[in-house]
Design a protein around this motif. Structure first.
Motif, PDB file in Angstrom:
ATOM      1  N   GLU A 395       2.325  -7.315   5.138  1.00  0.00           N
ATOM      2  CA  GLU A 395       3.457  -6.360   5.368  1.00  0.00           C
ATOM      3  C   GLU A 395       3.576  -6.193   7.070  1.00  0.00           C
ATOM      4  O   GLU A 395       4.049  -5.554   7.427  1.00  0.00           O
ATOM      5  N   GLY A 396       2.826  -7.243   7.545  1.00  0.00           N
ATOM      6  CA  GLY A 396       2.799  -7.089   9.077  1.00  0.00           C
ATOM      7  C   GLY A 396       2.300  -6.286   9.855  1.00  0.00           C
ATOM      8  O   GLY A 396       2.500  -6.095  11.225  1.00  0.00           O
ATOM      9  N   THR A 397       1.332  -5.437   9.328  1.00  0.00           N
ATOM     10  CA  THR A 397       0.709  -4.131   9.933  1.00  0.00           C
ATOM     11  C   THR A 397      -0.637  -4.172   9.883  1.00  0.00           C
ATOM     12  O   THR A 397      -1.449  -4.283  10.758  1.00  0.00           O
ATOM     13  N   VAL A 398      -1.235  -4.417   8.770  1.00  0.00           N
ATOM     14  CA  VAL A 398      -2.747  -4.435   8.264  1.00  0.00           C
ATOM     15  C   VAL A 398      -3.024  -5.690   7.824  1.00  0.00           C
ATOM     16  O   VAL A 398      -2.415  -6.502   6.903  1.00  0.00           O
ATOM     17  N   VAL A 399      -4.437  -6.361   8.195  1.00  0.00           N
ATOM     18  CA  VAL A 399      -4.827  -7.530   7.752  1.00  0.00           C
ATOM     19  C   VAL A 399      -5.441  -7.120   6.300  1.00  0.00           C
ATOM     20  O   VAL A 399      -6.406  -6.455   6.223  1.00  0.00           O
ATOM     21  N   ASP A 400      -5.070  -7.772   5.288  1.00  0.00           N
ATOM     22  CA  ASP A 400      -5.854  -7.649   4.033  1.00  0.00           C
ATOM     23  C   ASP A 400      -6.970  -8.626   3.628  1.00  0.00           C
ATOM     24  O   ASP A 400      -7.054  -9.602   4.355  1.00  0.00           O
ATOM     25  N   ALA A 401      -7.874  -7.886   2.915  1.00  0.00           N
ATOM     26  CA  ALA A 401      -9.047  -8.562   2.937  1.00  0.00           C
ATOM     27  C   ALA A 401      -8.870 -10.021   2.075  1.00  0.00           C
ATOM     28  O   ALA A 401      -9.612 -11.036   2.541  1.00  0.00           O
ATOM     29  N   ASP A 402      -8.146 -10.181   1.207  1.00  0.00           N
ATOM     30  CA  ASP A 402      -7.804 -11.498   0.353  1.00  0.00           C
ATOM     31  C   ASP A 402      -7.435 -12.444   1.381  1.00  0.00           C
ATOM     32  O   ASP A 402      -7.967 -13.507   1.649  1.00  0.00           O
ATOM     33  N   ASP A 403      -6.504 -12.059   2.370  1.00  0.00           N
ATOM     34  CA  ASP A 403      -5.932 -13.036   3.191  1.00  0.00           C
ATOM     35  C   ASP A 403      -6.953 -13.432   4.438  1.00  0.00           C
ATOM     36  O   ASP A 403      -6.970 -14.598   4.564  1.00  0.00           O
ATOM     37  N   LEU A 404      -7.658 -12.554   4.769  1.00  0.00           N
ATOM     38  CA  LEU A 404      -8.968 -12.902   5.728  1.00  0.00           C
ATOM     39  C   LEU A 404     -10.023 -13.712   4.968  1.00  0.00           C
ATOM     40  O   LEU A 404     -10.322 -14.763   5.840  1.00  0.00           O
ATOM     41  N   ILE A 405     -10.463 -13.503   3.986  1.00  0.00           N
ATOM     42  CA  ILE A 405     -11.363 -14.346   3.040  1.00  0.00           C
ATOM     43  C   ILE A 405     -10.764 -15.836   3.114  1.00  0.00           C
ATOM     44  O   ILE A 405     -11.416 -16.663   3.241  1.00  0.00           O
ATOM     45  N   GLN A 406      -9.476 -15.901   2.749  1.00  0.00           N
ATOM     46  CA  GLN A 406      -8.783 -17.224   2.411  1.00  0.00           C
ATOM     47  C   GLN A 406      -9.116 -18.044   4.037  1.00  0.00           C
ATOM     48  O   GLN A 406      -9.304 -19.318   3.791  1.00  0.00           O
ATOM     49  N   GLU A 407      -8.558 -17.171   4.950  1.00  0.00           N
ATOM     50  CA  GLU A 407      -8.292 -17.812   6.348  1.00  0.00           C
ATOM     51  C   GLU A 407      -9.773 -18.249   6.690  1.00  0.00           C
ATOM     52  O   GLU A 407     -10.030 -19.455   7.386  1.00  0.00           O
TER      53      GLU A 407
END
Length: 588
Positions: A395-407
């Motif tokens: 959404e361009g505002t909050v970094v969600d957990a799944d994206d962070l884990i994948q990163e």
């Protein structure tokens, strides 16, 4: 170190004819820049000895050297008596403490504690803030468990309210029957998508009403979407079958998504509470407070408590129309949790923006005479920031957990492959290693900082095989395992060397402190103490590894001792890191 407390107490009695209780003999670890293992500060006692600090310390040191078999030597820096313990003492510590199977686990203390963490909303995925919350709550629970407590891990899910209805209404209007499997999205992301859509459409309606001459405030209140969402909430509270069915269906999608994220994070729960079941709780407590004179009514029939004498303010606990406010629900839920488990401690892992709320909550419960209120504790933590531009959320505002884990896993793969040390690994082992390194880096970075502090998290900087990072400690563990594998090591009864090398002694000394660090981390609810201990232990082992020969040393008893020392260093690293939820690779 009880023998030293006793010996110093006896020294005062023998030399100065002064009775100093053993519990007043405070010992500290000697500072690294000075020679010694334990330091006794004599300044508080010179009024008894009638001598200077230096003279007092020298007299005490000489007495200990002559009368205490474990003391090899001493030195005095002003009023600080630095005591050097002999190799025999440290080898005995290694054999009698560190080698025991239960080393690093404290005896059960008969106390029960609940740790409540995560507390997600069912209208969106878990985000970066939830990651710190979950990792912190899980680590504190595991530390308390190892420290002898019976622990209940609880999760209070916010599954009702206007925000939930916004997602439901948007899905009804714009979803065209879309489901997680047809959208190829995790359920929490799908529901979160419609929460965003609601907000976008709601803003359009507000702008349209403003263009027709409404004020901003009027437009927000009169927009058709918000009126429909409010109507849906009323239907939910009235038990409307259609609304309840949709609510259950969409929540089930979210829970399935949460479960996947929890599994990736490596956290779990023993008990779930749901606000849909608890939001009406607390009304009986309001009546109880009125009867006891703790609460009072205003002319409009609303119920309040006056906390101004405690430096706070007046707090509403029931609206004039008889409905609950948020703290009413929390009062009821606190009572429910205690009734369910009768725990001595109840820890709430919640961000520091709620500091005032918990001060008020705990104070009200104490004023109501709840004996268990003294065991309530708010584990407050700071925000996590990311360097701008490092990651973008859906959404361009909050970094969600799944994206962070994948990163994290992608970065671990990139950095590990650049070192060229896993080319001979099977693909499945590589992927598992990248997962362990990525998650280890994330968890360690977020937990090595004391909870109250706000922190800046850079995913790439956290994955470094040098310095105070998770991967450095993981690599040290893998290094030890490699040494043990090459030696075909099997634990046997060892004949100890007559003399310890400096790095061997340092390693035993830091290993011996693990139970003390664990007890302190449990008492302070501070996983950072465990994290930084494991880093110090890993550093100490690497210095030992670089300085002393292990596999090529000629004396077999020294070789076996060093292998045994390596084995128990790895075991202690593993124990400490596992309390933080961090897995340790066998090879890297």
């Amino acid at each position: 170190m009880n023998f030293l407390h006793q010996a110093i107490s006896q020294a005062f009695d023998t030399i100065f004819n002064v009775q100093i209780p053993e519990n007043q003999v405070n010992l500290e670890q000697t500072k690294k820049e000075f020679d010694g293992h334990v330091t006794f500060v004599v300044f508080p006692f010179i009024r008894h000895t009638k001598k200077s600090p230096e003279e007092t310390a020298n007299i005490l040191g000489q007495y200990l050297k002559e009368n205490c078999t474990q003391v090899a030597d001493f030195n005095v820096i002003k009023g600080f008596l630095n005591i050097v313990l002999n190799d025999e003492y440290w080898l005995n510590t290694f054999e009698q403490q560190i080698l025991k199977e239960d080393f690093g686990f404290l005896k059960p203390n008969g106390e029960k504690v609940m740790v409540e963490y995560s507390s997600p909303n069912t209208n969106k995925p878990l985000h970066l803030g939830h990651v710190r919350n979950n990792l912190l709550g899980y680590a504190v629970a595991e530390i308390l468990k190892a420290a002898g407590y019976e622990v209940i891990k609880a999760n209070l899910v916010n599954d009702r309210g206007i925000h939930i209805c916004k997602s439901m209404l948007a899905w009804q209007k714009f979803g065209n029957g879309e489901k997680p499997e047809t959208a190829h999205l995790k359920g929490d992301h799908l529901v979160g998508k419609y929460y965003v859509i609601f907000d976008q459409e709601y803003k359009k309606e507000i702008e349209a009403l403003k263009a027709d001459g409404k004020t901003e405030d009027e437009a927000k209140k009169q927009a058709p979407l918000i009126l429909e969402a409010q109507e849906m909430l009323q239907k939910w509270e009235a038990g409307d079958d259609e609304v309840k069915t949709l609510w259950k269906t969409m929540n089930s999608w979210v829970y399935a998504g949460f479960d996947e994220t929890y599994k990736k994070l490596g956290v779990n729960f023993d008990k779930f509470y749901y606000e849909s079941n608890t939001y009406l709780l607390g009304k009986d407590i309001v009546e109880e407070g009125l009867a006891k004179g703790v609460f009072f009514k205003k002319v409009d029939d609303s119920v309040w408590i006056d906390l101004t004498a405690d430096g706070l303010d007046e707090k509403l606990v029931r609206r004039a129309d008889g409905t609950s406010v948020y703290i009413t629900q929390d009062l009821g839920t606190a009572q429910l949790k205690y009734d369910d488990f009768k725990m001595q401690q109840s820890i709430y892992v919640v961000g520091n923006e709620q500091d005032y709320h918990f001060k008020v909550l705990f104070l009200i419960l104490a004023k109501l005479g709840k004996s268990w209120a003294k065991g309530l504790y708010h584990l407050s933590y700071g925000m996590v920031d990311l360097p701008s531009g490092k990651m973008k959320s859906r959404e361009g505002t909050v970094v969600d957990a799944d994206d962070l884990i994948q990163e994290m896993q992608d970065t671990a793969k990139e950095k590990t492959e650049a070192l060229g040390k896993v080319d001979h690994f099977e693909d499945a082992e590589k992927e598992n290693l990248y997962r362990m390194i990525g998650m280890g880096a994330l968890k360690y970075f977020l937990l090595k900082v004391e909870p109250k502090k706000r922190l800046l998290f850079d995913p790439k900087e956290s994955i470094d095989f040098q310095g105070n990072t998770g991967p450095f400690i993981q690599y040290t563990h893998a290094r030890i395992k490699s040494v043990l594998t090459k030696a075909n090591y099997q634990e046997l009864k060892v004949t100890y060397p007559s003399h310890l090398a400096e790095t061997e002694l340092d390693l035993i000394q830091i290993l011996s402190k693990y139970p003390e660090v664990l007890a302190s981390a449990a008492k302070e609810h501070n996983p950072a103490a465990i994290a930084n201990y494991t880093y110090d232990l890993a550093k100490s082992y690497n210095k030992f590894y670089q300085t002393e020969s292990i596999l090529k040393v000629e004396e077999e008893n020294i070789k076996q001792f060093r292998l045994q020392l390596s084995c128990h260093t790895a075991a202690t690293l593993n124990k400490g890191m596992s309390l933080l939820g961090i897995e340790m690779p066998e090879r890297m």
